[in-house]
Write a protein that holds these residues in place. Sequence first.
Motif, PDB file in Angstrom:
ATOM      1  N   ARG A 257      26.524 -11.762 -64.158  1.00  0.00           N
ATOM      2  CA  ARG A 257      27.350 -12.856 -63.648  1.00  0.00           C
ATOM      3  C   ARG A 257      28.734 -12.743 -64.262  1.00  0.00           C
ATOM      4  O   ARG A 257      28.941 -12.026 -65.234  1.00  0.00           O
ATOM      5  CB  ARG A 257      26.730 -14.197 -64.001  1.00  0.00           C
ATOM      6  N   THR A 258      29.654 -13.488 -63.712  1.00  0.00           N
ATOM      7  CA  THR A 258      31.009 -13.520 -64.247  1.00  0.00           C
ATOM      8  C   THR A 258      31.114 -14.644 -65.268  1.00  0.00           C
ATOM      9  O   THR A 258      30.960 -15.811 -64.928  1.00  0.00           O
ATOM     10  CB  THR A 258      32.037 -13.743 -63.117  1.00  0.00           C
ATOM     11  N   SER A 259      31.323 -14.273 -66.513  1.00  0.00           N
ATOM     12  CA  SER A 259      31.491 -15.232 -67.597  1.00  0.00           C
ATOM     13  C   SER A 259      31.866 -14.454 -68.849  1.00  0.00           C
ATOM     14  O   SER A 259      32.007 -13.239 -68.807  1.00  0.00           O
ATOM     15  CB  SER A 259      30.209 -16.035 -67.813  1.00  0.00           C
ATOM     16  N   PHE A 260      32.011 -15.149 -69.973  1.00  0.00           N
ATOM     17  CA  PHE A 260      32.343 -14.485 -71.224  1.00  0.00           C
ATOM     18  C   PHE A 260      31.252 -13.492 -71.593  1.00  0.00           C
ATOM     19  O   PHE A 260      31.521 -12.362 -71.959  1.00  0.00           O
ATOM     20  CB  PHE A 260      32.543 -15.528 -72.330  1.00  0.00           C
ATOM     21  N   PHE A 261      29.996 -13.932 -71.507  1.00  0.00           N
ATOM     22  CA  PHE A 261      28.846 -13.034 -71.620  1.00  0.00           C
ATOM     23  C   PHE A 261      28.341 -12.815 -70.202  1.00  0.00           C
ATOM     24  O   PHE A 261      28.363 -13.730 -69.392  1.00  0.00           O
ATOM     25  CB  PHE A 261      27.761 -13.630 -72.517  1.00  0.00           C
ATOM     26  N   PRO A 262      27.866 -11.616 -69.885  1.00  0.00           N
ATOM     27  CA  PRO A 262      27.603 -11.272 -68.482  1.00  0.00           C
ATOM     28  C   PRO A 262      26.288 -11.767 -67.884  1.00  0.00           C
ATOM     29  O   PRO A 262      25.916 -11.329 -66.804  1.00  0.00           O
ATOM     30  CB  PRO A 262      27.645  -9.747 -68.498  1.00  0.00           C
TER      31      PRO A 262
END
Length: 186
Positions: A37-42
């Motif tokens: 996913r798109t975020s700081f951690f994937p």
Amino acid sequence: MTLREHLRRMARNNLWSNDRLYRAVLALQPGEFEAKRTSFFPSIKETLNHIIAVDRLYLDFLTDGGLGAAAYDTFVPFDDVASLAAAQADFDRKLMAFCDGLSEADLDRRVITDRREDGMIPERIGDILAHVFLHDIHHRGQVHAMLSGTSVQPPQLDEFLLDYDIRLRKAEVERLGLDDQISGTS
């Protein structure tokens, strides 16, 4: 309300918010927990593992557990949601107990934080706790956003501190054993 009382309420909010979030994550379809996913951690999995790893690190600092930065380095990520949820709930109750045992004077006491190459930095207990709660809120928000791209609707996470909100969460806080410990007026 004193800072100590506020931090005790934030510890309870952590338990409640994590419980709500994990109940949503436990309802994910196979593969959604680990999906990129798109975020700081994937992924949701990596984000939730990061939260508990950092929680454990700071509790080690706060309790002078002796591990220092190794508390983070030796953390073994959880592969399944149920084990991770149980570990987070256990941690949240430990943090509540720690906060319950503090005096107002303790909040100004400094403990050593192991910042590796940056050294051993003394920090105020009250500041560390505020940081832990902000860190957890920050990353829970990322998981909340990632849930928007799954089969599960993200849960409401901000109905906790106001007296008005008590009726909205009554059954949950009773189930968690928090019913007499959350209102700003109690």
